[in-house]
Design a protein around this motif. Structure first.
Motif, PDB file in Angstrom:
ATOM      1  N   LEU A  28      15.176   1.674  -5.229  1.00  0.00           N
ATOM      2  CA  LEU A  28      13.895   2.110  -5.803  1.00  0.00           C
ATOM      3  C   LEU A  28      12.809   1.373  -4.798  1.00  0.00           C
ATOM      4  O   LEU A  28      11.654   1.927  -4.632  1.00  0.00           O
ATOM      5  CB  LEU A  28      13.888   1.645  -7.204  1.00  0.00           C
ATOM      6  N   TYR A  31      10.950   2.431  -2.022  1.00  0.00           N
ATOM      7  CA  TYR A  31       9.619   3.425  -1.830  1.00  0.00           C
ATOM      8  C   TYR A  31       8.385   2.737  -1.869  1.00  0.00           C
ATOM      9  O   TYR A  31       7.330   3.419  -1.679  1.00  0.00           O
ATOM     10  CB  TYR A  31       9.839   4.322  -3.113  1.00  0.00           C
ATOM     11  N   SER A  32       8.310   1.420  -1.875  1.00  0.00           N
ATOM     12  CA  SER A  32       7.283   0.537  -2.071  1.00  0.00           C
ATOM     13  C   SER A  32       6.356   0.761  -0.576  1.00  0.00           C
ATOM     14  O   SER A  32       7.161   0.409   0.536  1.00  0.00           O
ATOM     15  CB  SER A  32       7.460  -0.873  -2.507  1.00  0.00           C
ATOM     16  N   LYS A  38       6.567  -3.849  -4.553  1.00  0.00           N
ATOM     17  CA  LYS A  38       8.085  -4.184  -4.462  1.00  0.00           C
ATOM     18  C   LYS A  38       8.502  -5.076  -5.512  1.00  0.00           C
ATOM     19  O   LYS A  38       9.609  -5.041  -6.074  1.00  0.00           O
ATOM     20  CB  LYS A  38       8.574  -4.690  -2.879  1.00  0.00           C
ATOM     21  N   GLU A 291       1.191   1.377  -8.196  1.00  0.00           N
ATOM     22  CA  GLU A 291       2.216   1.262  -7.035  1.00  0.00           C
ATOM     23  C   GLU A 291       3.618   1.513  -7.501  1.00  0.00           C
ATOM     24  O   GLU A 291       4.385   2.212  -7.251  1.00  0.00           O
ATOM     25  CB  GLU A 291       2.242   0.236  -6.080  1.00  0.00           C
ATOM     26  N   VAL A 295       6.033   4.512  -7.112  1.00  0.00           N
ATOM     27  CA  VAL A 295       7.430   4.537  -6.608  1.00  0.00           C
ATOM     28  C   VAL A 295       8.300   5.296  -7.406  1.00  0.00           C
ATOM     29  O   VAL A 295       9.134   5.880  -7.009  1.00  0.00           O
ATOM     30  CB  VAL A 295       7.950   2.821  -6.597  1.00  0.00           C
ATOM     31  N   ARG A 296       8.316   4.918  -8.817  1.00  0.00           N
ATOM     32  CA  ARG A 296       9.263   5.943  -9.593  1.00  0.00           C
ATOM     33  C   ARG A 296       9.042   7.180  -9.578  1.00  0.00           C
ATOM     34  O   ARG A 296       9.975   8.181  -9.775  1.00  0.00           O
ATOM     35  CB  ARG A 296       9.016   5.340 -10.962  1.00  0.00           C
ATOM     36  N   ARG A 298       7.915   8.992  -6.895  1.00  0.00           N
ATOM     37  CA  ARG A 298       8.671   9.452  -5.621  1.00  0.00           C
ATOM     38  C   ARG A 298      10.034   9.367  -5.993  1.00  0.00           C
ATOM     39  O   ARG A 298      10.537  10.591  -5.339  1.00  0.00           O
ATOM     40  CB  ARG A 298       8.205   8.657  -4.568  1.00  0.00           C
ATOM     41  N   PHE A 299      10.693   8.508  -6.465  1.00  0.00           N
ATOM     42  CA  PHE A 299      12.123   8.609  -6.737  1.00  0.00           C
ATOM     43  C   PHE A 299      12.462   9.951  -7.619  1.00  0.00           C
ATOM     44  O   PHE A 299      13.339  10.699  -7.226  1.00  0.00           O
ATOM     45  CB  PHE A 299      12.679   7.408  -7.329  1.00  0.00           C
ATOM     46  N   GLU A 302      12.269  13.173  -5.467  1.00  0.00           N
ATOM     47  CA  GLU A 302      13.327  12.947  -4.205  1.00  0.00           C
ATOM     48  C   GLU A 302      14.735  13.473  -4.925  1.00  0.00           C
ATOM     49  O   GLU A 302      15.594  14.152  -4.516  1.00  0.00           O
ATOM     50  CB  GLU A 302      13.511  11.876  -3.359  1.00  0.00           C
ATOM     51  N   LYS A 330      23.069   9.024  -2.954  1.00  0.00           N
ATOM     52  CA  LYS A 330      22.315   8.609  -1.794  1.00  0.00           C
ATOM     53  C   LYS A 330      23.373   8.444  -0.609  1.00  0.00           C
ATOM     54  O   LYS A 330      23.073   8.704   0.378  1.00  0.00           O
ATOM     55  CB  LYS A 330      21.614   7.271  -1.924  1.00  0.00           C
TER      56      LYS A 330
END
Length: 818
Positions: A28, A31-32, A38, A291, A295-296, A298-299, A302, A330
């Motif tokens: 995770l 994505y930072s 991060k 941020e 990040v969450r 974008r995860f 995807e 992944k």
């Protein structure tokens, strides 16, 4: 305020290592874009606070809305500013140039985030209340005045502009004049000395902030002056002639004055930043959480994740539909494989699931998927599934894998028992218990009895439990006990490979003897093995084989029905899409015309301004022209988009402009305004009573009469107006052979400035996207003067310092406007 916040009411025990929570956080955090973001992600912990969970998932949902609309917060300058802000509050302390620049960029990101929330995309205006609440403290203070004030004083490389203060401008002008006087004096000395052959090169250089000339070592006594060093070969010395010593002394004094003024300006800028210190610190903390949300989100996008729902204590449910383990997915993506989704369901009446089936069939993956996704949901992370419902677990307890411990002198079985005893003491109705291969690693008969007893214990404690096994006794236990469900992982006996699909409601066959037979084991051994099975075991195995065959047939029929449903849906979408083709084609055609006209308008406007000989008038007009071009481009695009949306939705049906009156009196030579494009053009000729040929710049197009909104008076062009004022006008042709680099080493500031301005015009006409200006390092006077001029030039989009391999501080890269 800490930038990486802790989780409220964290779960006491979640078997992090066994369920690979830390590995997931590492995935995770990839994505930072900043170390602060991060760290925020790496500090995520599952929580039992339902209010916090609802808020976190709502925030992630709202961030996904922004991402879907193409709006992304700028976080490239995010860092922890606490130490710099503390330094700015110290009396007499001054921040360094790089520190001021970093804080300015951070303040710009904070201001950009608040601006995004103040004017969000139209479709999400009333759908981001949690993001507004998160950032509420930032709306009290506007950081734009601070950013604009600092940006006018400090350049991207950290140096100050000449306009940072009137005194700095005065000092630098004096330095430029002093430098020209020194150069004139040294050139005069060079001419005299070169006639006698005393100089090594016709070159002026700098040693220790003193302007010097190179002189042959053997002739150094013939020249009066001060030696400031020698070349590496020793054949040349660098000498300051006697007549330039005072001039150099004055230049050194001016340099000291410049440094003193720079320090004073940095002190003032530091005090200015200190005044905004609290809001910058608060903004950095907000952006760190923003941020983490980004990040969450974008995860989630995807991995096609959904927001989990949390069931209440009365009607508790634990359901996963088409769920996927993110780490496994992944890994399979990277190797070109595909993951088989998991579907399972438990309820308040059935809290225990017994999963059976062959080895490598996916039993352990099922346990890990259920456990990891439960932690993700309670940490505010969307889960990769079509649908997910969870109870709010107080703890997640797992015994998965080989727990053998050499250090503690424990066998595999002993280690499992120690862990099971710990879990049994903790587990309650709010716990999720995950047990892999229960009853293994010991005598099968005793292991089976122990496994059933352990399963009954967790059933009585009302704990949510998922247990994998090969033991027939546990399969029978599940079939005979209320509150327990059987489930089986699939295995294709024809290909001897697992299908990884989990089938609820039926037990699975271990199929060890069948697999051994198909793998070619000696038939006598296989027959002997079957004879060792008692009658009950053989009957159960035979029944399970028939049951799974029937289920496989039903599964095939279901897949055929799904394919038919998909075909019907595709046909329905195709019919709906065809009705849009003509409208979309018209929109694309109009959009191409719009962009073409805008490009032509910009070109004509810039050419008109460039054609004016008077430099002062040209610069003034250029500035206004660029502003007007930008405003008109924005207005044209907004008008075009509004017209397209209104036409699509039918909103223009009641608009008085949707069916306006038709202009009757239109003559050749009239200047008219077009309704659709919002542009003006000149009527060239009348093709028939309802069609006219209109010229817009170099473009001619046929336009219907009802597309003409009005006839407006003709206004003279800027060129004609300039000619009437007595200004001569000429248009230069672009040079297609123009190089993208100019060398100014040895030039004075005035000479270099004049050449750069001419070079910029030629480069802009030639359509070059980027040029490189080589000015040398020296004392930085020429570099500062040129960069200050470039910052204000209308053709320049941005300037930057290249890498050392491309000249470093001795050159400047200029990005030209499109």
């Amino acid at each position: 305020m800490p930038l990486a916040k802790s989780t409220p009411f964290p779960m006491e025990d979640c078997s992090r290592s066994v369920l690979e929570w830390d590995k997931f956080l590492a995935l995770l955090s990839g994505y930072s874009v900043s170390t602060i973001g991060k760290q925020w992600i790496l500090n995520l912990r599952p929580s039992t606070d339902r209010a916090w969970l609802d808020r976190q998932h709502s925030l992630v949902d709202e961030m996904r809305l922004l991402l879907n609309e193409g709006a992304q917060p700028g976080l490239g300058s995010l860092f922890d500013p606490i130490s710099l802000l503390d330094k700015s509050r110290i009396e007499g302390a001054a921040l360094e140039a790089e520190e001021i620049r970093d804080l300015m960029n951070l303040a710009d990101d904070i201001s950009g985030w608040t601006s995004l929330l103040r004017v969000p995309p139209e479709r999400v205006q009333d759908r981001i209340p949690e993001l507004n609440a998160l950032s509420a403290a930032l709306f009290t203070t506007d950081l734009r005045p601070l950013v604009e004030s600092l940006r006018t004083k400090i350049l991207p490389d950290g140096t100050l502009t000449d306009d940072a203060s009137p005194e700095l401008r005065r000092i630098r002008r004096e330095m430029e004049r002093q430098q020209r006087a020194i150069e004139d004096s040294l050139r005069s000395a060079l001419r005299r000395l070169s006639e006698g052959g005393s100089t090594q090169d016709d070159l002026i250089t700098i040693r220790g902030e003193r302007f010097v000339i190179p002189v042959k070592s053997e002739l150094k006594r013939r020249v009066q002056g001060v030696i400031h060093g020698a070349s590496s070969s020793g054949q040349t010395v660098y000498l300051e002639p006697l007549e330039t010593i005072e001039l150099n002394n004055e230049l050194v004094r001016l340099l000291e004055d410049e440094q003193a003024e720079i320090h004073r300006i940095f002190l003032a800028m530091t005090r200015q930043i200190a005044g905004y210190g609290s809001i910058i610190g608060e903004g950095a903390a907000v952006l760190a959480e923003v941020e983490s949300l980004l990040v969450r989100a974008r995860f989630a996008l995807e991995f096609q994740s959904v927001r989990p729902r949390f069931s209440d204590a009365v009607s508790a449910d634990f359901e996963l539909k088409q769920a996927r383990h993110p780490l496994l997915e992944k890994r399979l993506r990277n190797s070109g494989g595909t993951i088989v989704p998991l579907t399972l369901g438990l309820s308040s009446d059935e809290r225990q699931l017994i999963i059976s089936g062959p080895n490598t069939g996916g039993k352990t993956v099922s346990l890990k998927t259920a456990g990891l996704l439960s932690i993700m949901a309670q940490a505010g992370v969307p889960v990769p599934a079509e649908e997910a419902v969870f109870p709010v677990f107080e703890n997640i307890l797992a015994d998965i894998g080989d727990s053998q411990s050499i250090e503690r002198n424990l066998s595999t079985f002993s280690a499992h028992i120690v862990n099971l005893n710990r879990i049994a003491q903790i587990a309650n109705s709010g716990s999720l218990v995950l047990l892999d291969e229960l009853g293994s690693a010991t005598d099968p008969e005793e292991g089976a009895a122990l496994a059933v007893a352990i399963a009954e214990h967790f059933l009585r404690s009302q704990a949510w439990s998922i247990i994998s096994t090969h033991l027939t006794s546990l399969k029978v236990y599940a079939a005979n006990h209320a509150g327990v469900r059987n489930a089986a992982v699939g295995f294709d006996e024809h290909t001897l490979s697992p299908t990884y699909a989990l089938r609820l409601g039926v037990p699975g066959a271990s199929a060890g003897i069948n697999i051994a037979q198909r793998l070619g084991l000696d038939p006598e051994i296989v027959t002997a093995a079957r004879s060792q099975l008692n009658t009950q075991t053989r009957d159960i195995a035979s029944f399970l084989d028939r049951l799974h065959a029937q289920l496989e047939e039903l599964g095939e029929e279901r897949r055929r029905v799904q394919l038919l449903e998909q075909e019907v849906a595709r046909e329905r979408n195709r019919l709906a899409t065809e009705g849009m083709k003509e409208w979309r084609a018209k929109v694309r055609e109009l959009e191409q015309k719009l962009h073409s006209l805008l490009k032509d308008f910009e070109y004509q406007a810039r050419e008109t301004v460039r054609a004016i000989d008077d430099r002062a008038a040209q610069q003034k007009l250029s500035k206004h022209a660029e502003q007007r071009i930008a405003r008109l481009r924005r207005e044209f695009q907004e008008s075009f988009n509004s017209a397209v949306v209104a036409d699509k939705t039918g909103a223009d049906k009641g608009d008085q402009h949707a069916h306006p009156h038709v202009i009757r009196n239109i003559s050749v030579g009239d200047t008219v305004k077009l309704r659709t494009l919002g542009r003006t053009g000149v009527v060239q000729r009348e093709i028939d009573t309802n069609i006219f040929e209109i010229a817009i710049g170099p473009m001619k197009m046929r336009v219907a009469r009802d597309e003409i909104a009005e006839v407006i008076p003709v206004r003279s062009s800027p060129i004609d107006a300039a000619r009437r004022r007595g200004v001569s006008v000429s248009v230069a042709e672009p040079d297609p052979e123009l190089r993208a680099e100019i060398n100014l080493i040895g030039k004075t500031v005035d000479e270099a400035t004049d050449e750069v301005e001419k070079f910029l015009d030629r480069a802009y006409l030639a359509g070059l996207p980027r040029i490189r200006i080589v000015h040398g390092t020296g004392m930085g006077i020429l570099r500062r003067a040129l960069r200050s001029m470039l910052e204000r030039h209308p053709h320049v989009a941005s300037i930057s310092e290249p890498s050392q391999a491309e000249g470093g501080a001795g050159a400047t890269v200029v990005e030209l406007r499109a």
